[in-house]
Scaffold this motif. Structure first.
Motif, short mmCIF file in Angstrom:
data_model
loop_
_atom_site.label_atom_id
_atom_site.label_comp_id
_atom_site.label_asym_id
_atom_site.label_seq_id
_atom_site.Cartn_x
_atom_site.Cartn_y
_atom_site.Cartn_z
N ASP A 10 -4.52 1.35 -5.17
CA ASP A 10 -5.15 1.04 -6.47
C ASP A 10 -5.90 -0.27 -6.42
O ASP A 10 -5.89 -1.07 -7.38
CB ASP A 10 -4.08 1.01 -7.57
N LYS A 68 4.04 3.28 -8.21
CA LYS A 68 3.17 3.51 -9.37
C LYS A 68 1.76 3.95 -8.96
O LYS A 68 0.88 4.06 -9.81
CB LYS A 68 3.08 2.24 -10.21
N LYS A 107 -1.76 5.52 -7.92
CA LYS A 107 -2.62 6.65 -8.26
C LYS A 107 -3.59 6.94 -7.12
O LYS A 107 -4.03 8.07 -6.95
CB LYS A 107 -3.38 6.35 -9.55
N SER A 108 -3.90 5.88 -6.37
CA SER A 108 -4.81 6.02 -5.23
C SER A 108 -4.25 5.24 -4.04
O SER A 108 -3.90 4.07 -4.18
CB SER A 108 -6.20 5.49 -5.60
N THR A 126 -7.04 9.00 3.32
CA THR A 126 -6.79 8.94 1.88
C THR A 126 -5.69 9.95 1.56
O THR A 126 -5.83 11.14 1.84
CB THR A 126 -8.06 9.28 1.07
N ASN A 171 -3.51 12.49 -0.43
CA ASN A 171 -3.72 13.37 -1.57
C ASN A 171 -2.57 13.22 -2.57
O ASN A 171 -1.57 12.53 -2.31
CB ASN A 171 -3.89 14.83 -1.13
N SER A 172 -2.69 13.87 -3.71
CA SER A 172 -1.70 13.71 -4.79
C SER A 172 -0.33 14.22 -4.37
O SER A 172 0.70 13.70 -4.81
CB SER A 172 -2.17 14.44 -6.05
N VAL A 173 -0.29 15.25 -3.49
CA VAL A 173 0.99 15.79 -3.03
C VAL A 173 1.75 14.75 -2.21
O VAL A 173 2.96 14.55 -2.40
CB VAL A 173 0.76 17.07 -2.19
N ILE A 228 1.33 11.44 -2.26
CA ILE A 228 1.71 10.32 -3.13
C ILE A 228 2.93 10.67 -3.96
O ILE A 228 3.89 9.88 -4.06
CB ILE A 228 0.52 9.93 -4.04
N THR A 229 2.92 11.87 -4.54
CA THR A 229 4.06 12.30 -5.36
C THR A 229 5.33 12.39 -4.54
O THR A 229 6.41 12.02 -5.00
CB THR A 229 3.76 13.66 -6.02
N SER A 230 5.23 12.86 -3.30
CA SER A 230 6.38 12.97 -2.42
C SER A 230 7.00 11.59 -2.16
O SER A 230 8.23 11.42 -2.22
CB SER A 230 5.99 13.62 -1.10
N GLN A 233 6.72 8.94 -4.04
CA GLN A 233 7.27 8.42 -5.30
C GLN A 233 8.60 9.09 -5.65
O GLN A 233 9.52 8.42 -6.15
CB GLN A 233 6.24 8.63 -6.42
#
Length: 221
Positions: free
Chosen positions: A140, A179, A181-182, A197, A199-201, A203-205, A207
């Motif tokens: 971020d 926290k 997002k990027s 970079t 991906n959202s998967v 990052i979510t993993s 977190q």
């Protein structure tokens, strides 16, 4: 003489009546005070009982919510028991089975009902070597550097793979990932570099792993 005797008897009788009335008044006053004290004590006891019942109910609700959260989080992880020690490693289910896959994830250890040793894994696969030395995170817009890392290497089938498995101790980096997002990662090699970079998967993993680690009582010192 008769009149004097009559007057004396009358006075004595009045004194007895007056004394009896005063005794009744005192007894009545004492009884009322006792009733008042008893009423106050009963009220205090009742209030204390109600407050304790509320506290117990709130604690029960908190424990139920914590259990529900742990049950929900645990579905995203696998546990691998070390057959030569009392250690158990907790991995996200979406991690790759082998090192020759591009991946970025976290995991941790459980021992004697305590969790510790929160770790970060970075796997790089390509056709050419980088011989990665440093990882630079841009989370971020905030930059974090991990330098002079000890990467392992292997190759096969015209592909190369490099990976590191390190303990995360940088609290600021962990909080940023928690926290994020990027997330972008730059891999500096001995001559060249590459970037990734998440991906959202991914990052979510990461977190969810942080959240599960903390929910089990893990701390970042």
């Amino acid at each position: 003489m008769k009149h004097l005797l009559y007057l004396l008897i009358t006075l004595i009788g009045c004194g007895i009546v007056l004394s009896s009335c005063q005794s009744r008044v005192k007894n009545s006053s004492f009884s009322n005070d006792t009733d008042t004290v008893n009423t106050i004590m009963e009220s205090v006891d009742s209030t204390s009982i109600i407050e304790e019942q509320k506290r117990i109910a709130a604690e029960k609700t908190r424990l139920q919510e914590r259990k529900a959260e742990l049950d929900k989080l645990s579905k995203n992880f696998n546990q691998k028991k070390d057959e030569f020690s009392d250690k158990t490693w907790i991995y996200p289910k979406d991690r790759p089975k082998y090192r020759n896959r591009n991946a970025t994830y976290c995991y941790f250890m459980k021992q004697n009902n305590e969790v510790r040793n929160f770790r970060f894994v970075f796997q790089y696969v390509n056709s050419d070597w980088l011989f990665i030395e440093d990882l630079i995170f841009n989370i971020d817009g905030k930059v974090f550097k991990y330098t002079r890392l000890d990467f392992n290497t292997d190759c096969g089938g015209g592909r190369i793979w490099e990976w590191c498995d390190l303990q995360l101790t940088d609290i600021d980096l962990i909080r940023a990932l928690e926290k994020a997002k990027s997330v972008k990662i730059k891999m500096n090699g001995d001559k060249y570099y590459d970037t990734r970079t998440l991906n959202s998967v991914a990052i979510t993993s990461i977190q969810k792993t942080i959240k599960y680690y903390k929910a089990l009582g893990g701390k970042f010192n």
